[in-house]
Enzyme design. Structure first.
Site, PDB file in Angstrom:
ATOM      1  N   PRO A  17      -9.447  28.542  30.580  1.00 33.65           N
ATOM      2  CG  PRO A  17      -9.997  28.607  32.903  1.00 33.65           C
ATOM      3  CD  PRO A  17     -10.456  28.707  31.514  1.00 33.65           C
ATOM      4  CD  GLN A  71      -9.660  29.358  36.539  1.00 38.34           C
ATOM      5  OE1 GLN A  71      -8.707  28.588  36.479  1.00 38.34           O
ATOM      6  NE2 GLN A  71     -10.731  28.986  36.004  1.00 38.34           N
ATOM      7  CB  CYS A 102      -7.883  22.975  39.100  1.00 40.14           C
ATOM      8  SG  CYS A 102      -6.319  22.187  38.503  1.00 40.14           S
ATOM      9  CE  LYS A 141     -13.304  25.855  32.803  1.00 36.71           C
ATOM     10  NZ  LYS A 141     -13.014  24.367  33.291  1.00 36.71           N
ATOM     11  CG  ASN A 204     -14.905  23.379  29.649  1.00 36.87           C
ATOM     12  OD1 ASN A 204     -14.236  23.340  30.632  1.00 36.87           O
ATOM     13  ND2 ASN A 204     -14.400  23.287  28.427  1.00 36.87           N
ATOM     14  N   GLY A 205     -16.317  20.981  27.813  1.00 35.58           N
ATOM     15  CA  GLY A 205     -16.059  19.609  27.945  1.00 35.58           C
ATOM     16  C   GLY A 205     -16.293  18.868  26.463  1.00 35.58           C
ATOM     17  CG  ASP A 206     -15.541  15.368  25.984  1.00 34.01           C
ATOM     18  OD1 ASP A 206     -14.233  15.697  26.007  1.00 34.01           O
ATOM     19  OD2 ASP A 206     -16.047  14.415  26.096  1.00 34.01           O
ATOM     20  N   GLY A 228     -11.357  24.308  25.436  1.00 33.48           N
ATOM     21  CA  GLY A 228      -9.922  23.819  26.147  1.00 33.48           C
ATOM     22  C   GLY A 228      -9.069  23.146  25.298  1.00 33.48           C
ATOM     23  NE  ARG A 229      -9.043  17.885  27.688  1.00 32.69           N
ATOM     24  CZ  ARG A 229      -9.510  16.746  27.991  1.00 32.69           C
ATOM     25  NH1 ARG A 229      -8.721  15.637  28.020  1.00 32.69           N
ATOM     26  NH2 ARG A 229     -10.800  16.401  28.012  1.00 32.69           N
TER      27      ARG A 229
END
Length: 341
Positions: A17, A71, A102, A141, A204-206, A228-229
């Site tokens: 999200p 979410q 967040c 999350k 999640n992450g990288d 994500g990004r």
């Protein structure tokens, strides 16, 4: 992997999200590219309770993008509970996700999102209120903790499970890190190895390529990986990872919705066609001016244009284009510059 009765298959890849990114058009595109489940932009509980149109618009989903998670975030248990009921009544998502991660100041600084990592009793009260209020699977999350001195995710994961969440996504950073530094998956793996944990754990992450996705599954044992990004300007990352090996093939329903392109899948020309499709979808949904503005961050971030010599002026022109005709003309000029075997 299952969340309640929802079966996401083996080694699922999920779209994270992201505010002002994961609107319905981008979610649909990522599903077509192989995302096993997609998440909405986060929605403020207070705004839903007040029936703010901008927030209600975020609840629009369609059959083609399912399974889809919506979410929500907030700091008042009553408001979040009521917002959850509104979400289920209006959108009937496959999953309702609670945002406890967040890090941005306007959310965390007001005690919501990752701000709740400083008030775990309230975080758990919100979770219990929502789980008791709706009849769809509730997930959460979050992050490792507020800062390096308060990495609380291992006990917090158990507490969230005890509250009734059906899956937990963990971003491998603290709130104080924001999006800087490197994501640390060590504690994600510790949560997964905890014999008292039985709900799915999503890492999640990288996650930026097939190798980092495989590490999540093989080194840390997660049940799913969330991206994500790395999807900015690259919604095909899900297809890239699946085609790299070690993952199940693309689901038939995704393959059947492949974009209309004469070019080989994942070739530079095909990737440019995907970006064109993203522009078309955005413009069709919210109009030419707003639609082009909305996709500019993807055009700015896409790796497709990296490595093209002397590209700066063309990049500026792409980001300044104000009509579809102008933007598509420039994209066709870019096509002639793309590297080919």
């Amino acid at each position: 992997m299952k969340i309640g009765h929802l079966d996401l298959g083996e080694r699922p890849l999920l779209l994270a999200p992201m505010e002002d990114v994961t609107d319905i058009g981008f979610r649909l595109l990522c599903r077509r590219m192989g995302a096993a489940m997609v998440y909405s932009e986060f929605v403020a509980a207070d705004a839903l309770v007040r029936m703010v149109n901008r927030s209600l618009d975020k609840l629009v989903v369609c059959a083609e993008e399912r399974p889809v998670a919506i979410q929500i975030y907030g700091k008042d248990p009553g408001a979040v509970r009521e917002a959850a009921q509104i979400v289920v009544e209006r959108a009937r998502p496959d999953v309702l996700d609670l945002n406890f991660g967040c890090p941005v100041k306007k959310v965390a600084g007001k005690g919501a999102g990752a701000g709740l990592l400083q008030n775990v009793p309230l975080l758990l009260e919100i979770t219990r209120a929502v789980v008791d209020a709706v009849d769809v699977p509730v997930t959460a999350k979050t992050r490792l903790g507020w800062d390096d001195s308060h990495r609380i995710i291992v006990p917090l994961a158990e507490q969230l499970q005890d509250c009734g969440v059906r899956a937990l996504t963990i971003h491998g950073r603290t709130r104080s890190q924001m999006y800087t530094g490197q994501a640390d998956w060590t504690l994600i793996g510790e949560v997964k190895r905890n014999p008292r944990m039985h709900i799915p754990i999503i890492g999640n992450g990288d996650v930026t390529d097939a190798a980092s996705a495989r590490r999540g599954f093989e080194d840390y044992g997660v049940d799913a990986v969330m991206i994500g990004r790395a999807t900015f300007g690259r919604p095909w990352i899900f297809r890239e990872i699946r085609d790299a090996g070690g993952f199940p093939p693309l689901a038939p329903e995704c393959a059947a919705q492949a974009i209309d392109s004469p070019h080989a899948v994942l070739s530079p020309d095909w990737q440019l066609d995907v970006l064109r499709e993203q522009v078309r979808q955005s413009v069709a949904r919210i109009g030419e001016h707003r639609g082009i503005l909305h996709v500019r961050r993807h055009l700015a971030a896409t790796p497709l244009f990296k490595g093209i010599a002397n590209f700066r002026q063309m990049r500026i022109a792409l980001l300044r284009a104000e009509t579809c005709d102008e933007l598509f003309r420039l994209m066709e000029e870019v096509r002639e510059l793309l590297p080919r075997p």
